[in-house]
Design a protein around this motif. Structure first.
Motif, PDB file in Angstrom:
ATOM      1  N   UNK A 124      34.759  28.788  43.259  1.00 17.53           N
ATOM      2  CA  UNK A 124      35.960  29.130  42.503  1.00 17.53           C
ATOM      3  C   UNK A 124      35.597  29.607  41.113  1.00 17.53           C
ATOM      4  N   UNK A 125      36.519  30.324  40.492  1.00 10.85           N
ATOM      5  CA  UNK A 125      36.236  30.795  39.136  1.00 10.85           C
ATOM      6  C   UNK A 125      37.518  31.130  38.384  1.00 10.85           C
ATOM      7  N   UNK A 126      37.400  31.126  37.082  1.00 14.01           N
ATOM      8  CA  UNK A 126      38.430  31.660  36.206  1.00 14.01           C
ATOM      9  C   UNK A 126      38.027  33.089  35.890  1.00 14.01           C
ATOM     10  N   UNK A 127      38.977  34.011  35.979  1.00 17.02           N
ATOM     11  CA  UNK A 127      38.650  35.414  35.755  1.00 17.02           C
ATOM     12  C   UNK A 127      39.908  36.193  35.388  1.00 17.02           C
ATOM     13  N   UNK A 128      39.694  37.264  34.626  1.00 17.58           N
ATOM     14  CA  UNK A 128      40.781  38.177  34.276  1.00 17.58           C
ATOM     15  C   UNK A 128      40.786  39.416  35.181  1.00 17.58           C
ATOM     16  N   UNK A 129      39.882  39.484  36.156  1.00 13.99           N
ATOM     17  CA  UNK A 129      39.760  40.669  36.996  1.00 13.99           C
ATOM     18  C   UNK A 129      40.991  40.923  37.855  1.00 13.99           C
ATOM     19  N   UNK A 130      41.672  39.862  38.237  1.00 12.92           N
ATOM     20  CA  UNK A 130      42.880  39.991  39.052  1.00 12.92           C
ATOM     21  C   UNK A 130      44.087  39.650  38.193  1.00 12.92           C
ATOM     22  N   UNK A 131      45.163  40.387  38.348  1.00 14.04           N
ATOM     23  CA  UNK A 131      46.349  40.171  37.525  1.00 14.04           C
ATOM     24  C   UNK A 131      47.189  38.975  37.926  1.00 14.04           C
ATOM     25  N   UNK A 132      47.096  38.575  39.190  1.00  7.96           N
ATOM     26  CA  UNK A 132      47.891  37.444  39.655  1.00  7.96           C
ATOM     27  C   UNK A 132      47.313  36.124  39.148  1.00  7.96           C
ATOM     28  N   UNK A 134      46.884  33.383  40.937  1.00 11.48           N
ATOM     29  CA  UNK A 134      45.961  32.870  41.952  1.00 11.48           C
ATOM     30  C   UNK A 134      45.582  34.007  42.895  1.00 11.48           C
ATOM     31  N   UNK A 135      44.291  34.169  43.086  1.00 10.24           N
ATOM     32  CA  UNK A 135      43.799  35.121  44.063  1.00 10.24           C
ATOM     33  C   UNK A 135      42.896  34.363  45.026  1.00 10.24           C
ATOM     34  N   UNK A 136      43.215  34.445  46.300  1.00 15.61           N
ATOM     35  CA  UNK A 136      42.383  33.841  47.336  1.00 15.61           C
ATOM     36  C   UNK A 136      41.599  34.978  47.968  1.00 15.61           C
ATOM     37  N   UNK A 137      40.316  34.994  47.719  1.00 14.72           N
ATOM     38  CA  UNK A 137      39.444  36.088  48.134  1.00 14.72           C
ATOM     39  C   UNK A 137      38.369  35.533  49.053  1.00 14.72           C
ATOM     40  N   UNK A 138      38.389  35.926  50.315  1.00 10.82           N
ATOM     41  CA  UNK A 138      37.490  35.366  51.328  1.00 10.82           C
ATOM     42  C   UNK A 138      37.678  33.850  51.340  1.00 10.82           C
ATOM     43  N   UNK A 139      36.654  33.106  50.964  1.00 13.73           N
ATOM     44  CA  UNK A 139      36.787  31.647  50.937  1.00 13.73           C
ATOM     45  C   UNK A 139      36.781  31.119  49.504  1.00 13.73           C
ATOM     46  N   UNK A 140      37.109  31.980  48.554  1.00 13.28           N
ATOM     47  CA  UNK A 140      37.061  31.602  47.146  1.00 13.28           C
ATOM     48  C   UNK A 140      38.441  31.674  46.497  1.00 13.28           C
ATOM     49  N   UNK A 141      38.644  30.827  45.496  1.00 11.36           N
ATOM     50  CA  UNK A 141      39.873  30.868  44.712  1.00 11.36           C
ATOM     51  C   UNK A 141      39.526  31.341  43.306  1.00 11.36           C
ATOM     52  N   UNK A 142      40.295  32.313  42.821  1.00 10.86           N
ATOM     53  CA  UNK A 142      40.124  32.828  41.468  1.00 10.86           C
ATOM     54  C   UNK A 142      41.435  32.584  40.731  1.00 10.86           C
ATOM     55  N   UNK A 147      47.394  33.968  32.896  1.00 16.24           N
ATOM     56  CA  UNK A 147      48.622  33.678  33.642  1.00 16.24           C
ATOM     57  C   UNK A 147      48.902  32.174  33.677  1.00 16.24           C
ATOM     58  N   UNK A 148      47.837  31.392  33.818  1.00 16.94           N
ATOM     59  CA  UNK A 148      48.001  29.940  33.921  1.00 16.94           C
ATOM     60  C   UNK A 148      48.573  29.352  32.641  1.00 16.94           C
ATOM     61  N   UNK A 149      48.078  29.773  31.487  1.00 16.94           N
ATOM     62  CA  UNK A 149      48.602  29.194  30.241  1.00 16.94           C
ATOM     63  C   UNK A 149      50.063  29.589  30.026  1.00 16.94           C
TER      64      UNK A 149
END
Length: 191
Positions: A124-132, A134-142, A147-149
């Motif tokens: 899992x990771x924190x990232x600005x690459x995706x605008x949503x 929560x992004x579930x990518x393959x078996x990973x959560x980003x 957005x969270x704050x």
């Protein structure tokens, strides 16, 4: 926090500046504490594109807010419950097990990983690459900490509104402040 000119409840308020006998004053002081020690630093870190540090403080802020909302000892239950009730995106099904909520994954991978091991588990990771949020990518959560704050701040503002408009919520907050900060309040009275 203790500095040479007194003990601070928030960056702007010393304990002895707060009227603990006046609930509205105490609620405003508490609002200042959460905004200035948690929410504003997260926003600054996001502005600096420091996703990991911003996300780390988000995780801690959720711990604080979930404790305020739910008077239960089991951390997982109150943390996951808070995520699902305050940020509905976390109530969606998880990656492989459709019965498991994203909130459970976040709790295990992000919250527990960071608090207990200083890392996010399972890729899992924190990232600005995706605008949503929560992004579930393959078996990973980003997770996008920007957005969270925003979601955390909305939930916190709603909480403060409830505290100011519902006597039972105000009493609950006052009790928690007394429990958590009693020693600091007593120490501050000495100065």
């Amino acid at each position: 926090m203790r500095v040479e000119d007194g003990i601070y409840f928030s960056p702007n308020l010393k304990y002895y500046d707060i009227d603990f006998n006046h609930p509205d004053s105490l609620v405003e002081a508490f609002r200042d504490r959460i905004k200035q020690y948690y929410i504003e630093p997260i926003k600054k870190l996001n502005d600096d594109h420091d996703a990991f540090a911003a996300g780390l403080i988000c995780v801690t802020t959720i711990d604080v807010l979930s404790r305020l909302k739910y008077d239960i000892d089991e951390v997982r239950k109150r943390y996951v419950g808070w995520l699902i009730s305050e940020i509905p995106d976390f109530g969606l099904p998880g990656l492989k097990n459709k019965e498991q909520k994203v909130a459970d994954l976040f709790y295990r991978q992000f919250r527990n990983g960071l608090v207990h091991e200083g890392r996010i588990k399972d890729g899992g990771q924190f990232s600005y690459l995706f605008g949503d949020l929560i992004t579930l990518e393959d078996s990973f959560m980003v997770i996008n900490p920007r957005q969270l704050v925003e979601k955390i701040e909305i939930a916190f503002d709603k909480y403060i509104f409830d505290v100011l408009s519902k006597p039972e919520e105000l009493q609950k907050l006052l009790k928690i402040i007394e429990q958590d900060f009693g020693a600091d309040i007593a120490q501050a009275k000495r100065f």
